[in-house]
Design a protein around this motif. Structure first.
Motif, PDB file in Angstrom:
ATOM      1  N   THR A 114      47.493  22.739 -53.898  1.00 28.97           N
ATOM      2  CA  THR A 114      46.043  22.936 -53.815  1.00 28.97           C
ATOM      3  C   THR A 114      45.614  22.913 -52.352  1.00 28.97           C
ATOM      4  O   THR A 114      46.174  22.159 -51.548  1.00 28.97           O
ATOM      5  N   LEU A 115      44.637  23.742 -52.012  1.00 25.75           N
ATOM      6  CA  LEU A 115      44.140  23.803 -50.644  1.00 25.75           C
ATOM      7  C   LEU A 115      43.207  22.624 -50.401  1.00 25.75           C
ATOM      8  O   LEU A 115      42.255  22.416 -51.149  1.00 25.75           O
ATOM      9  N   VAL A 116      43.489  21.865 -49.355  1.00 20.96           N
ATOM     10  CA  VAL A 116      42.687  20.678 -49.042  1.00 20.96           C
ATOM     11  C   VAL A 116      41.650  20.974 -47.968  1.00 20.96           C
ATOM     12  O   VAL A 116      40.475  20.636 -48.105  1.00 20.96           O
ATOM     13  N   LYS A 117      42.082  21.638 -46.898  1.00 16.95           N
ATOM     14  CA  LYS A 117      41.166  21.862 -45.771  1.00 16.95           C
ATOM     15  C   LYS A 117      41.649  23.035 -44.930  1.00 16.95           C
ATOM     16  O   LYS A 117      42.841  23.253 -44.765  1.00 16.95           O
ATOM     17  N   GLU A 118      40.684  23.799 -44.382  1.00 24.25           N
ATOM     18  CA  GLU A 118      41.006  24.898 -43.477  1.00 24.25           C
ATOM     19  C   GLU A 118      40.094  24.816 -42.270  1.00 24.25           C
ATOM     20  O   GLU A 118      38.879  24.663 -42.412  1.00 24.25           O
ATOM     21  N   GLU A 119      40.677  24.911 -41.074  1.00 21.10           N
ATOM     22  CA  GLU A 119      39.890  24.785 -39.848  1.00 21.10           C
ATOM     23  C   GLU A 119      40.497  25.643 -38.753  1.00 21.10           C
ATOM     24  O   GLU A 119      41.651  26.076 -38.838  1.00 21.10           O
ATOM     25  N   SER A 120      39.715  25.880 -37.706  1.00 23.08           N
ATOM     26  CA  SER A 120      40.181  26.662 -36.566  1.00 23.08           C
ATOM     27  C   SER A 120      40.723  25.730 -35.487  1.00 23.08           C
ATOM     28  O   SER A 120      40.161  24.654 -35.241  1.00 23.08           O
ATOM     29  N   VAL A 121      41.834  26.135 -34.842  1.00 26.36           N
ATOM     30  CA  VAL A 121      42.432  25.340 -33.771  1.00 26.36           C
ATOM     31  C   VAL A 121      42.775  26.265 -32.609  1.00 26.36           C
ATOM     32  O   VAL A 121      42.746  27.486 -32.729  1.00 26.36           O
ATOM     33  N   GLU A 122      43.129  25.668 -31.489  1.00 29.18           N
ATOM     34  CA  GLU A 122      43.508  26.454 -30.319  1.00 29.18           C
ATOM     35  C   GLU A 122      44.808  27.193 -30.586  1.00 29.18           C
ATOM     36  O   GLU A 122      45.702  26.695 -31.264  1.00 29.18           O
ATOM     37  N   ASP A 123      44.913  28.381 -30.053  1.00 31.46           N
ATOM     38  CA  ASP A 123      46.075  29.242 -30.293  1.00 31.46           C
ATOM     39  C   ASP A 123      47.236  28.840 -29.382  1.00 31.46           C
ATOM     40  O   ASP A 123      47.612  29.550 -28.455  1.00 31.46           O
ATOM     41  N   GLU A 124      47.798  27.664 -29.672  1.00 30.37           N
ATOM     42  CA  GLU A 124      48.925  27.184 -28.860  1.00 30.37           C
ATOM     43  C   GLU A 124      49.806  26.300 -29.734  1.00 30.37           C
ATOM     44  O   GLU A 124      49.490  25.141 -29.987  1.00 30.37           O
ATOM     45  N   ILE A 125      50.892  26.849 -30.200  1.00 31.51           N
ATOM     46  CA  ILE A 125      51.818  26.134 -31.058  1.00 31.51           C
ATOM     47  C   ILE A 125      53.184  26.068 -30.381  1.00 31.51           C
ATOM     48  O   ILE A 125      53.739  27.089 -29.982  1.00 31.51           O
ATOM     49  N   LEU A 126      53.715  24.880 -30.227  1.00 34.72           N
ATOM     50  CA  LEU A 126      55.019  24.724 -29.608  1.00 34.72           C
ATOM     51  C   LEU A 126      56.107  25.199 -30.555  1.00 34.72           C
ATOM     52  O   LEU A 126      56.051  24.946 -31.760  1.00 34.72           O
ATOM     53  N   PRO A 127      57.123  25.886 -30.061  1.00 31.61           N
ATOM     54  CA  PRO A 127      58.207  26.350 -30.919  1.00 31.61           C
ATOM     55  C   PRO A 127      59.022  25.194 -31.480  1.00 31.61           C
ATOM     56  O   PRO A 127      59.161  24.150 -30.850  1.00 31.61           O
ATOM     57  N   ALA A 128      59.556  25.380 -32.675  1.00 30.25           N
ATOM     58  CA  ALA A 128      60.360  24.336 -33.297  1.00 30.25           C
ATOM     59  C   ALA A 128      61.720  24.243 -32.619  1.00 30.25           C
ATOM     60  O   ALA A 128      62.228  25.216 -32.062  1.00 30.25           O
ATOM     61  N   ASP A 129      62.303  23.064 -32.615  1.00 36.94           N
ATOM     62  CA  ASP A 129      63.624  22.841 -32.046  1.00 36.94           C
ATOM     63  C   ASP A 129      64.664  23.275 -33.074  1.00 36.94           C
ATOM     64  O   ASP A 129      65.129  22.482 -33.883  1.00 36.94           O
ATOM     65  N   LYS A 130      65.037  24.561 -33.034  1.00 34.68           N
ATOM     66  CA  LYS A 130      65.952  25.108 -34.024  1.00 34.68           C
ATOM     67  C   LYS A 130      67.342  24.489 -33.924  1.00 34.68           C
ATOM     68  O   LYS A 130      68.019  24.291 -34.939  1.00 34.68           O
ATOM     69  N   ALA A 131      67.794  24.205 -32.696  1.00 33.54           N
ATOM     70  CA  ALA A 131      69.123  23.609 -32.536  1.00 33.54           C
ATOM     71  C   ALA A 131      69.178  22.231 -33.183  1.00 33.54           C
ATOM     72  O   ALA A 131      70.144  21.890 -33.882  1.00 33.54           O
ATOM     73  N   ALA A 132      68.138  21.434 -32.973  1.00 37.97           N
ATOM     74  CA  ALA A 132      68.103  20.100 -33.576  1.00 37.97           C
ATOM     75  C   ALA A 132      68.018  20.197 -35.092  1.00 37.97           C
ATOM     76  O   ALA A 132      68.620  19.396 -35.818  1.00 37.97           O
TER      77      ALA A 132
END
Length: 264
Positions: free
Chosen positions: A65-83
């Motif tokens: 179920t959808l709880v909340k939707e909001e706007s955020v700054e367009d800056e997401i750090l990449p996931a540590d794929k190796a880890a």
């Protein structure tokens, strides 16, 4: 950039997390997924509205179920794929090693509880192996491998239920309660080791919370086998072992149907 929070009550282990990742893989509008398994929450960072994401999650039948939707700054750090890969390999080897130990001793001890627990470990290991094998491949390839994994798990579950039923109505002797208890305690130690490694990683992107819930589920099963072993000792009956074996095989079957839904 939008940040949408979903509550997913049936997302209770790493296997469900992998199913969700595969379901949403290929959607170029999704920038990042943040899982909170203890609270059964998923946060999706995406570029368009949440309708498409909500639809895909609903198809998994996990009660999202959808709880909340909001706007955020367009800056997401990449996931540590190796880890992430290192952690997946660690969890895979511990689960696969536990499978080998329990399947051999389960056969020797004539314990359906140990055999069922071993196949549950194999099913979990298969999900994590699937995640490793299809990294970087197309969504169609992932669904194909998921389908193979799902049918394999379903076959194991059907075999297990058949074997439990046969032994229930047959003249099978009571299992070796000593081996049941000892091997389950060793499996508990393996789960504790995994939990330590996950906590030491200190990163949300390497399935720490997924591992915690995943281990909790396995610990409950291990304790169930220990309890069945104790009851076998006091009653000298095969029934407690068959009951816990049947329950675990039903859990494996449930996981198989979830994977097969994803593969469609």
């Amino acid at each position: 950039m939008n940040k949408t929070t979903f509550h997913i009550p049936k997302m209770d282990c790493g296997a469900e997390e992998q199913l969700i990742r595969m379901k949403l893989d290929g959607d170029l509008t999704i920038r990042k997924l943040d899982f909170n398994l203890p609270e059964r929450k998923l946060i999706v960072f995406h570029e368009q509205n949440s309708t498409a994401v909500a639809q895909k999650l609903s198809e998994l039948k996990l009660g999202s179920t959808l709880v909340k939707e909001e706007s955020v700054e367009d800056e997401i750090l990449p996931a540590d794929k190796a880890a992430e890969r290192r952690l997946l390999w660690t969890v895979f080897f511990i689960n696969f090693g536990s499978f080998l130990m329990e399947i051999v001793t389960g056969i020797v001890a004539r314990s359906m509880g140990l055999i069922a627990d071993s196949l549950d470990m194999l099913a979990d290991a298969a999900v994590f192996a699937l995640s490793l094998l299809v990294v970087g491949k197309a969504l169609a390839s992932k669904k194909k491998v998921a389908g193979i994994s799902g049918y394999l798990q379903l076959a194991l579950a059907i075999y297990g239920i058949f074997e439990v039923s046969k032994r229930f109505f047959g003249n099978e002797p009571a299992p070796n309660f000593g081996l049941m208890i000892i091997i389950s305690v060793i499996a508990l130690a393996g789960n504790a080791t995994t939990l330590y490694l996950l906590q030491r990683a200190k990163s949300k992107e390497v399935h720490i919370k997924a591992g915690s819930i995943f281990i909790t589920n396995d610990v409950i099963i291990n304790l169930g086998v220990v309890t069945a072993g104790i009851l076998v000792y006091f009653t000298q009956s095969k029934i407690p072992d068959l009951v816990i074996g049947g329950v675990v095989f039903l859990i494996v079957g449930r996981g198989a149907f979830q994977i097969l839904k994803l593969a469609k």
